[in-house]
Design a protein around this motif. Structure first.
Motif, PDB file in Angstrom:
ATOM      1  N   CYS A  11       0.851  -1.183   0.000  1.00  0.00           N
ATOM      2  CA  CYS A  11       0.000   0.000   0.000  1.00  0.00           C
ATOM      3  C   CYS A  11       0.890   1.237   0.000  1.00  0.00           C
ATOM      4  O   CYS A  11       1.838   1.331   0.783  1.00  0.00           O
ATOM      5  CB  CYS A  11      -0.909  -0.011   1.235  1.00  0.00           C
ATOM      6  N   THR A  15      -0.603  -6.178   0.325  1.00  0.00           N
ATOM      7  CA  THR A  15      -1.986  -6.549   0.034  1.00  0.00           C
ATOM      8  C   THR A  15      -2.021  -7.439  -1.198  1.00  0.00           C
ATOM      9  O   THR A  15      -1.312  -7.198  -2.175  1.00  0.00           O
ATOM     10  CB  THR A  15      -2.877  -5.290  -0.158  1.00  0.00           C
ATOM     11  N   MET A  30      -4.720  -8.058  -3.014  1.00  0.00           N
ATOM     12  CA  MET A  30      -5.600  -7.466  -4.016  1.00  0.00           C
ATOM     13  C   MET A  30      -5.543  -5.944  -3.901  1.00  0.00           C
ATOM     14  O   MET A  30      -6.381  -5.321  -3.247  1.00  0.00           O
ATOM     15  CB  MET A  30      -7.038  -7.959  -3.819  1.00  0.00           C
ATOM     16  N   PRO A  31      -4.544  -5.318  -4.499  1.00  0.00           N
ATOM     17  CA  PRO A  31      -4.418  -3.859  -4.374  1.00  0.00           C
ATOM     18  C   PRO A  31      -5.458  -3.119  -5.214  1.00  0.00           C
ATOM     19  O   PRO A  31      -5.891  -3.592  -6.255  1.00  0.00           O
ATOM     20  CB  PRO A  31      -3.019  -3.583  -4.904  1.00  0.00           C
ATOM     21  N   PHE A  32      -5.869  -1.985  -4.695  1.00  0.00           N
ATOM     22  CA  PHE A  32      -6.768  -1.081  -5.418  1.00  0.00           C
ATOM     23  C   PHE A  32      -5.909   0.052  -5.959  1.00  0.00           C
ATOM     24  O   PHE A  32      -5.070   0.588  -5.252  1.00  0.00           O
ATOM     25  CB  PHE A  32      -7.818  -0.513  -4.466  1.00  0.00           C
ATOM     26  N   CYS A  68      -5.773   3.840  -7.333  1.00  0.00           N
ATOM     27  CA  CYS A  68      -6.520   5.092  -7.318  1.00  0.00           C
ATOM     28  C   CYS A  68      -6.682   5.593  -8.751  1.00  0.00           C
ATOM     29  O   CYS A  68      -5.728   5.598  -9.530  1.00  0.00           O
ATOM     30  CB  CYS A  68      -5.772   6.124  -6.477  1.00  0.00           C
ATOM     31  N   CYS A 109      -4.258  -0.525  -0.091  1.00  0.00           N
ATOM     32  CA  CYS A 109      -4.989  -1.606   0.556  1.00  0.00           C
ATOM     33  C   CYS A 109      -6.470  -1.224   0.609  1.00  0.00           C
ATOM     34  O   CYS A 109      -6.846  -0.096   0.265  1.00  0.00           O
ATOM     35  CB  CYS A 109      -4.433  -1.865   1.959  1.00  0.00           C
ATOM     36  N   SER A 110      -7.313  -2.153   1.056  1.00  0.00           N
ATOM     37  CA  SER A 110      -8.748  -1.889   1.076  1.00  0.00           C
ATOM     38  C   SER A 110      -9.123  -0.765   2.029  1.00  0.00           C
ATOM     39  O   SER A 110     -10.106  -0.063   1.830  1.00  0.00           O
ATOM     40  CB  SER A 110      -9.515  -3.160   1.449  1.00  0.00           C
ATOM     41  N   GLU A 111      -8.312  -0.563   3.068  1.00  0.00           N
ATOM     42  CA  GLU A 111      -8.602   0.500   4.031  1.00  0.00           C
ATOM     43  C   GLU A 111      -8.316   1.887   3.471  1.00  0.00           C
ATOM     44  O   GLU A 111      -8.987   2.855   3.805  1.00  0.00           O
ATOM     45  CB  GLU A 111      -7.761   0.282   5.295  1.00  0.00           C
ATOM     46  N   HIS A 112      -7.336   1.990   2.602  1.00  0.00           N
ATOM     47  CA  HIS A 112      -6.925   3.292   2.061  1.00  0.00           C
ATOM     48  C   HIS A 112      -7.233   3.448   0.576  1.00  0.00           C
ATOM     49  O   HIS A 112      -6.632   4.277  -0.098  1.00  0.00           O
ATOM     50  CB  HIS A 112      -5.423   3.495   2.296  1.00  0.00           C
ATOM     51  N   ARG A 113      -8.191   2.701   0.053  1.00  0.00           N
ATOM     52  CA  ARG A 113      -8.479   2.710  -1.378  1.00  0.00           C
ATOM     53  C   ARG A 113      -9.154   3.986  -1.856  1.00  0.00           C
ATOM     54  O   ARG A 113      -8.980   4.404  -2.991  1.00  0.00           O
ATOM     55  CB  ARG A 113      -9.324   1.511  -1.767  1.00  0.00           C
TER      56      ARG A 113
END
Length: 72
Positions: free
Chosen positions: A6, A13, A15-17, A19, A27-31
């Motif tokens: 992240c 992570t 499965m990175p997201f 931006c 990560c999913s928390e900071h996507r």
């Protein structure tokens, strides 16, 4: 998908997201842009605000609503 760190917290992570504004992995928390304090978020909001051409003059010349209502 490839595991990535992240860009905000550094956690690995699976499965990175990515931006849509800055293209960094999160990560999913900071996507969300607000969660990772996206550097381009202010620029994007300024462009969108400018496109609407909203004029905020602070009701100059109209006076206070109480003054208008009560005539004082």
């Amino acid at each position: 998908m490839i595991s990535e760190n992240c860009a905000y917290c550094g956690d690995m992570t699976d499965m990175p997201f990515h931006c849509s504004y800055c293209k960094d992995p999160f990560c999913s928390e900071h996507r969300l842009p607000e969660e990772h304090r996206c550097v381009k978020l202010r620029q994007i909001r300024a462009e969108r605000f400018g496109q609407r051409k909203v004029i905020r003059d602070g009701n100059k010349g109209k006076g206070n609503i109480f003054k208008r209502f009560f005539g004082k």
